[in-house]
Design an enzyme around this catalytic site. Structure first.
Site, PDB file in Angstrom:
ATOM      1  N   HIS A 375       0.778  -1.232   0.000  1.00  0.00           N
ATOM      2  CA  HIS A 375       0.000   0.000   0.000  1.00  0.00           C
ATOM      3  C   HIS A 375       0.815   1.291   0.000  1.00  0.00           C
ATOM      4  O   HIS A 375       0.275   2.367  -0.279  1.00  0.00           O
ATOM      5  CB  HIS A 375      -0.923   0.014   1.224  1.00  0.00           C
ATOM      6  CG  HIS A 375      -2.259   0.636   0.978  1.00  0.00           C
ATOM      7  ND1 HIS A 375      -2.459   1.704   0.126  1.00  0.00           N
ATOM      8  CD2 HIS A 375      -3.482   0.344   1.471  1.00  0.00           C
ATOM      9  CE1 HIS A 375      -3.731   2.039   0.118  1.00  0.00           C
ATOM     10  NE2 HIS A 375      -4.381   1.232   0.918  1.00  0.00           N
ATOM     11  N   TYR A 489     -13.230   5.353  10.415  1.00  0.00           N
ATOM     12  CA  TYR A 489     -12.480   5.831   9.243  1.00  0.00           C
ATOM     13  C   TYR A 489     -13.184   5.371   7.976  1.00  0.00           C
ATOM     14  O   TYR A 489     -13.514   4.200   7.839  1.00  0.00           O
ATOM     15  CB  TYR A 489     -11.061   5.269   9.290  1.00  0.00           C
ATOM     16  CG  TYR A 489     -10.234   5.445   8.029  1.00  0.00           C
ATOM     17  CD1 TYR A 489      -9.341   6.505   7.914  1.00  0.00           C
ATOM     18  CD2 TYR A 489     -10.319   4.536   6.979  1.00  0.00           C
ATOM     19  CE1 TYR A 489      -8.560   6.656   6.770  1.00  0.00           C
ATOM     20  CE2 TYR A 489      -9.541   4.681   5.831  1.00  0.00           C
ATOM     21  CZ  TYR A 489      -8.670   5.740   5.734  1.00  0.00           C
ATOM     22  OH  TYR A 489      -7.900   5.902   4.609  1.00  0.00           O
ATOM     23  N   SER A 491     -12.287   5.744   3.910  1.00  0.00           N
ATOM     24  CA  SER A 491     -11.284   6.226   2.975  1.00  0.00           C
ATOM     25  C   SER A 491     -11.925   7.058   1.874  1.00  0.00           C
ATOM     26  O   SER A 491     -12.939   6.684   1.298  1.00  0.00           O
ATOM     27  CB  SER A 491     -10.547   5.041   2.349  1.00  0.00           C
ATOM     28  OG  SER A 491      -9.589   5.484   1.418  1.00  0.00           O
ATOM     29  N   THR A 502      -5.106  10.067   0.014  1.00  0.00           N
ATOM     30  CA  THR A 502      -6.436   9.850   0.572  1.00  0.00           C
ATOM     31  C   THR A 502      -6.672  10.854   1.700  1.00  0.00           C
ATOM     32  O   THR A 502      -5.721  11.415   2.247  1.00  0.00           O
ATOM     33  CB  THR A 502      -6.595   8.424   1.145  1.00  0.00           C
ATOM     34  OG1 THR A 502      -5.620   8.220   2.166  1.00  0.00           O
ATOM     35  CG2 THR A 502      -6.459   7.372   0.055  1.00  0.00           C
TER      36      THR A 502
END
Length: 658
Positions: A375, A489, A491, A502
């Site tokens: 990532h 959270y 994204s 992001t």
């Protein structure tokens, strides 16, 4: 690359060093070499045409960030704790925050080629020492080909590989379609739009697209898809890339094999070479006694030390072949029987046939295919584009077909098996990690739930955001399970800006908390009143999504200010406040990648007592994949509460028909 002017339908044989290739230009505009149309797309608008004129990610106003921060804290703090946090943030805004904001904006002005968050966010990923699988690497699984014969492991792996190379060639020749978000596709996703914007200079092309209500997206991450890897180092990893290499690495049974998939001129080799090479590897039955890939599942510092040992025992060349390969192709022996097995295989597997450090791994099993990606280098926009393009291409224009029976005689000379030299310490480390990783994976719980009563269509009828309704369901479910609200959270991509990454959108709001309380109240409001509350939640949610997508969230801004404070040696109450730490420990970490080509997709929980929530929204159904650590949270309990929550929401909407 060798460039040759070729007339239509004319075939030339060209010699380049030791390579002899057959080039042809076809009536349909394709350009074939070695029997392969080299490009997945031939866009008239160059791939990076809009990049130069993309707007820069804005630095939010300090006062706006402080207000948004307090609003996000209010539903998850007690009244007493909120008053403390309110004082800290107001003091911060008046004093130190103003100076830090000035420094941040000055730094931003000096670095117009990028965004203010790009480097610190990149460093955040690379500095974290926790293992990559589950903690960071997400996965996506392809839907199967409608023609079952093309789901054969050899056929599918060959076609996905060829389509990946066609994607690569199009990207590098800058003929891959630019990534554009079309607000009204009927008006902008047209040849006229491409003609007009393609005619404009790159320096103003974004503005031309904007007039069509189309928004070009940042494509700076795309170059990191291929030939790159994350290399473990003590304290902070690094990303390494070498785009001159022409090979891939194929893993089978924990062993590593490699062969060239591009010829010396940089063109895709023939489909028969690719098919026969993969066929040859598939026939290798032995399992690695000491599967080296398991080391990429370790704590990053621990893996860095072991990698240094590997390099010191004459394995540099083998490691370099893995690091510089175009990507990693994993051929799994598994025939998966249920969705939970699919998730486990693509999220973490047993670690034996993986190299989690690669930018991405294309994984092909006996009855499935998908990807697992690292990532730090990029986000969902780039990987989903690659994912969708190669699926469509490999299923609509396959170059390898069932029963083609390509011979593997040539493959035995083309394919090279990597031979690692392991000392006793490395062998022991590998054996120990295999056991440790197995125990770790067993600590993870996976639950999947699909709600078939309604989906996007019903939400549209009531003019409610489908995403807001799904997020509201998660809030209600957690409230039912634990009788409280927690940091959540969602994204949100900021790819509409140059080097955007992001932003965190905070779905736990004052409005969702009020709805949760109302739903469980002894004096429960009427369904009509509850629907009004749902609409209010939706409006707030949509506004927060808009703010985040436009670079007006507070999380990344606060993060950048905190880093500047630390760099300046400042110890500030606002960042020492437990509330700041807690809001960044996301108990509910949620994300969705909407695509009809995704069979399953998800990720792990980001904190020990949290849930990783991947979800999908279709026209007539909703789906969610929940991951958690068994010892610290109740995944099956959360799923049951989610089922009840969605049923409640459905009843409210159904009973208040428009």
């Amino acid at each position: 690359m060798l460039r040759v002017a070729i007339s239509r339908k004319k075939v030339l044989t060209l010699c380049y060093g030791n390579f002899v290739g057959c080039y042809s230009s076809c009536a349909d505009g394709s350009f074939r070499v070695n029997g392969v149309d080299q490009y997945i797309q031939r866009s008239k608008v160059p791939t990076y045409h809009f990049q130069k004129s993309l707007p820069r990610l804005p630095v939010p106003k300090l006062e706006d960030t402080c207000k948004r921060y307090l609003r996000a804290q209010k539903p998850i703090l007690s009244e007493e704790d909120y008053k403390k946090t309110e004082k800290y943030i107001k003091d911060f805004e008046k004093d130190a925050g103003s100076n830090l904001q000035k420094t941040l904006k000055e730094h931003d002005v000096k670095n117009k080629q990028t965004s203010y968050i790009s480097e610190p966010w990149f460093n955040l990923y690379l500095s974290d020492r926790i293992p990559l699988p589950v903690n960071y690497n997400p996965f996506l699984v392809f839907i199967n080909d409608t023609n079952e014969k093309y789901n054969d492991q050899l056929v599918r792996a060959s076609n996905l590989l060829i389509s990946s190379l066609r994607f690569l060639k199009s990207l590098r020749e800058k003929v891959l379609e630019p990534e554009v978000f079309h607000l009204n596709p009927k008006k902008s996703d047209t040849s006229f739009f491409r003609q007009v914007t393609g005619f404009l200079p790159s320096s103003v092309s974004w503005y031309g697209a904007y007039l069509f209500k189309a928004f070009p997206l940042d494509m700076s991450q795309y170059h990191s898809l291929f030939n790159s890897t994350r290399i473990p180092q003590i304290g902070k990893d690094k990303i390494f890339q070498d785009t001159t290499k022409r090979h891939i690495v194929v893993m089978k049974g924990g062993h590593f094999y490699t062969f060239d998939v591009l010829d010396i001129a940089g063109n895709i080799v023939s489909p028969s070479v690719i098919e026969s090479s993969i066929s040859y590897i598939l026939k290798q039955e032995d399992k690695a006694e000491f599967p080296l890939g398991i080391l990429t599942t370790m704590n990053r510092d621990s893996w860095a030390k072991l990698r240094a040992q590997l390099e010191s025992t004459n394995n540099q060349q083998e490691l370099n072949i893995i690091d510089t390969s175009l990507f990693n192709l994993c051929l799994d022996d598994s025939h998966l029987l249920d969705e939970i097995a699919f998730v486990r295989q693509y999220l973490h597997s047993d670690g034996i046939n993986r190299w989690f450090d690669k930018s991405f791994s294309l994984i092909v099993g006996k009855n499935s295919a998908g990807i697992n990606f690292e990532h730090s280098w990029g986000d969902g926009v780039a990987i989903l584009r690659y994912f969708q393009d190669i699926h469509r291409d490999s299923t609509s224009k396959p170059f390898v077909h069932p029963n083609s029976n390509s011979t593997s005689d040539q493959a035995s000379t083309l394919v090279k098996k990597l031979d690692f030299k392991l000392n006793d310490e490395l062998k022991t480390a590998i054996s120990n990690r295999v056991k440790e990783y197995k125990n770790y994976c067993q600590s993870i719980d996976i639950n999947i739930y699909e709600f078939k009563s309604f989906g996007r269509n019903l939400c549209k009828v009531h003019q409610i955001s489908p995403d807001s309704l799904m997020q509201l369901a998660f809030q209600v479910a957690y409230d039912r399970l634990h009788d409280k609200q927690v940091a959540t959270y969602e994204s949100c991509s900021t790819a509409a800006f140059k080097h955007g990454r992001t932003e965190t959108m905070r779905p736990c709001t004052i409005e969702t908390k009020e709805f949760c309380k109302a739903l469980r109240s002894k004096q429960r409001p009427t369904n009509s009143q509850l629907k009004d509350m749902i609409i209010k939640c939706s409006k707030v949610h949509s506004q927060l999504i808009k703010e985040a997508a436009m670079g007006q969230g507070f999380d990344r801004h606060m993060f950048a200010l905190r880093l500047l404070a630390e760099k300046s040696g400042l110890s500030l109450d606002v960042f020492k406040d437990p509330a700041y730490s807690n809001i960044n420990k996301n108990i509910l970490s949620t994300s969705t990648l909407t695509s009809d080509l995704v069979y399953l997709g998800g990720f792990g929980p980001v904190v020990q007592n949290g849930f990783g929530v991947g979800y999908s929204i279709w026209n007539e159904r909703l789906g969610s994949l929940i991951s958690n650590y068994k010892e610290y949270s109740d995944g099956s309990g959360f799923i049951k509460c989610l089922e009840t929550s969605l049923a409640d929401l459905y009843t409210i909407l159904k009973d208040t028909a428009v």
